[in-house]
Enzyme design. Structure first.
Site: not given
Ligand code: NAP
Ligand code: MG
Length: 480
Positions: A227, A246, A280
């Site tokens: 994403v 991130e 993460c």
């Molecule tokens: P995600 O599926 O990538 O979603 C993150 C956010 O982006 C959510 O609010 C999601 O909305 C939104 N989103 C999804 N598609 C989008 C688009 N096309 N345009 C704009 N926004 C969009 O991640 P997740 O499943 O919530 O979290 C897990 C991931 O986060 C893991 O890969 C983890 O490693 C990563 N993470 C990284 C860190 C770091 O600091 N590096 C910290 C924590 C987590 P909805 O889900 O509401 O649809």
């Protein structure tokens, strides 16, 4: 009860959907509004309109608003932490710690803006002074994941507001209750209307409206690498917005023959299974040299079955449920994949049926795999850890870098020479020596290398680089 979005200082909402508890899906938490693109655009316009007001606020008044938010979070951390755990599934002591961290983050940025924000330089020209000054970047979109429903929004919202920016915050659809509770506190802290806006809803609608808006100046995102790449492309092609992303991790912990076995086992248990492995920075690859490897297999296979998997709100729970059915399906799929790739399942590996319907899965250990297996390359984001054997110290350290990610990495060893070698070559943003890969503090830079991050680091003083832009001022002082 119905919970609304917060736009331009007003609560407003439609299209309500029910949020459930992952420890017990019969437990309905509330009905939360789901914004559409029009709602999101009104939030953006409100934030744009409030920009000139907020940037002109004296820092002392910004500090007092941030302190109000921090105080409210800390005073209510037990209640907020329990609500977080009910919604997301991490054990309640972790939920409470997270609520406390969110409060401390607001206090940290209240203090941070008391420090000097510019620099003075000499000039090659006579009677000329050069200074730099930090200005707010402007209006910022904040998009967050579900796994830290208070801490991650706090570490983006607090510096955004502290440095004079206005905000449109889109939480993950899975955790609206934590986002709503945080927003309620922010709404009562003394901000002018429109400075902070919160729009709940899906990434494909609300998130997309934020990343494709040319009215915003910057977007900060935490979530998956997949994403994040799309978001970065949208931000650049719509108004060349500043972007910070991130993203995912596949974090390695190297355990050498001379390691303290107890430290190693505790670091693996903490790194792999806390927050049900949904961090993460979770440890998912343990790379070990030949003497230590069988000892780790033996100790971990005895220890893992003693961990208690259960309801997040039960204080005796070590590991809560996964956050959603989708997360549970993903973990099950990766465990099946690991078996079919030829890794040996040493502990766990199964879904747990409990009295209350929830997304429970056993903490799981694979051994006998190699680094290039998909289970050792792709982010599983669940309670699964894989042991990989390396023939010697150099190859163990080299294998720590053998993924597309570079968020966190660690080493457990008594050898200073091995530590130095690791620190010289590990390609990750956060390095840990004789501890788990997963725990970080709020006052120091946070972020990764390779596919794990894009843009400047978060947290600590590093956050200022994203949330401000620097003007360089040349002044000629007197011409007589
Ligand atoms: P995600 O599926 O990538 O979603 C993150 C956010 O982006 C959510 O609010 C999601 O909305 C939104 N989103 C999804 N598609 C989008 C688009 N096309 N345009 C704009 N926004 C969009 O991640 P997740 O499943 O919530 O979290 C897990 C991931 O986060 C893991 O890969 C983890 O490693 C990563 N993470 C990284 C860190 C770091 O600091 N590096 C910290 C924590 C987590 P909805 O889900 O509401 O649809
Ligand atoms: Mg997701």
């Amino acid at each position: 009860m119905q919970y609304e979005n917060y736009i331009g200082g007003r609560w407003t909402g439609r299209n309500f959907t029910t949020n459930v508890n992952p420890s017990d899906t019969n437990d309905e938490i509330g009905m939360y509004a789901s914004a559409d693109a029009d709602d999101t655009n009104s939030a953006i316009e409100s934030a744009v309109a409030a920009q000139s007001i907020w940037r002109a606020y004296p820092p002392s008044e910004r500090i007092s608003v941030l302190r109000n938010i921090g105080n409210a979070l800390l005073a209510r951390k037990d209640e907020l932490g329990a609500a977080l755990s009910r919604e997301e599934g991490k054990p309640v002591r972790e939920g409470i710690a997270e609520a406390g961290r969110a409060g401390n983050t607001f206090h940290y940025y209240a203090s941070a803006i008391e420090h000097a924000q510019g620099e003075t330089y000499s000039s090659a020209l006579p009677k000329t002074l050069i200074q730099t000054r930090r200005n707010p970047v402007g209006t910022v979109g904040i998009i967050t994941p579900w796994n830290f429903p208070l801490a991650i929004p706090a570490w983006k919202i607090a510096p955004a507001l502290a440095y004079g920016n206005t905000v449109v915050f889109k939480p993950a659809e899975l955790v609206p209750s934590s986002a709503w509770a945080l927003t309620k506190i922010i709404s009562e802290a003394g901000l002018p209307d429109g400075v902070f806006n919160m729009v709940m809803g899906s990434g494909s609608v609300v998130g997309k409206a934020i990343t494709t808006s040319s009215r915003l100046n910057a977007v900060t995102f935490t979530g998956s690498s997949f994403v994040g790449a799309e978001i970065a492309a949208d931000c650049i092609s719509h108004g060349a917005k500043r972007i910070q992303a991130e993203m995912g991790g596949k974090n390695s912990l190297v355990v050498l023959d001379d390691a303290d076995l107890t430290i190693a086992v505790e670091a693996i248990i903490d790194g792999a299974f806390k927050s049900t492995g949904q961090r993460c920075t979770a440890t998912s690859r343990v790379i070990s040299t030949p003497q230590m490897y069988p000892r780790l297999v033996e100790q971990l296979s005895a220890r893992i079955p003693t961990l208690k998997v259960g309801d997040a709100l039960d204080p005796s729970t070590d590991i809560g449920p996964l956050a959603s059915q989708q997360q549970l399906n993903q973990v099950r799929k990766y465990v099946e994949l690991g078996v079919s790739e030829g890794a040996e399942l040493i502990a766990g590996g199964h879904e747990i049926r409990s009295a209350s319907p929830g997304f429970y899965f056993e903490p799981t250990l694979f051994a006998g795999g190699h680094s290039q297996m998909r289970i050792n390359q792709e982010e599983i984001f669940g309670p699964v850890v894989c042991l990989i054997e390396a023939p010697d110290v150099d190859s163990a350290i080299a294998l720590a870098n053998d993924t597309q990610y570079g968020l966190a990495a660690g080493i457990i060893t008594d050898s200073q020479r091995s530590i130095e070698r690791f620190l010289d070559s590990a390609d990750a943003g956060m390095l840990h020596v004789n501890r788990s890969t997963a725990n970080t503090e709020l006052h120091v830079p946070f972020g990764g290398n390779k596919s794990s991050s894009y843009g400047p680091r978060e947290q600590g003083t590093a956050a200022r680089d994203f949330f401000t832009s620097t003007s360089t001022i040349y002044s000629t002082t007197g011409t007589d």
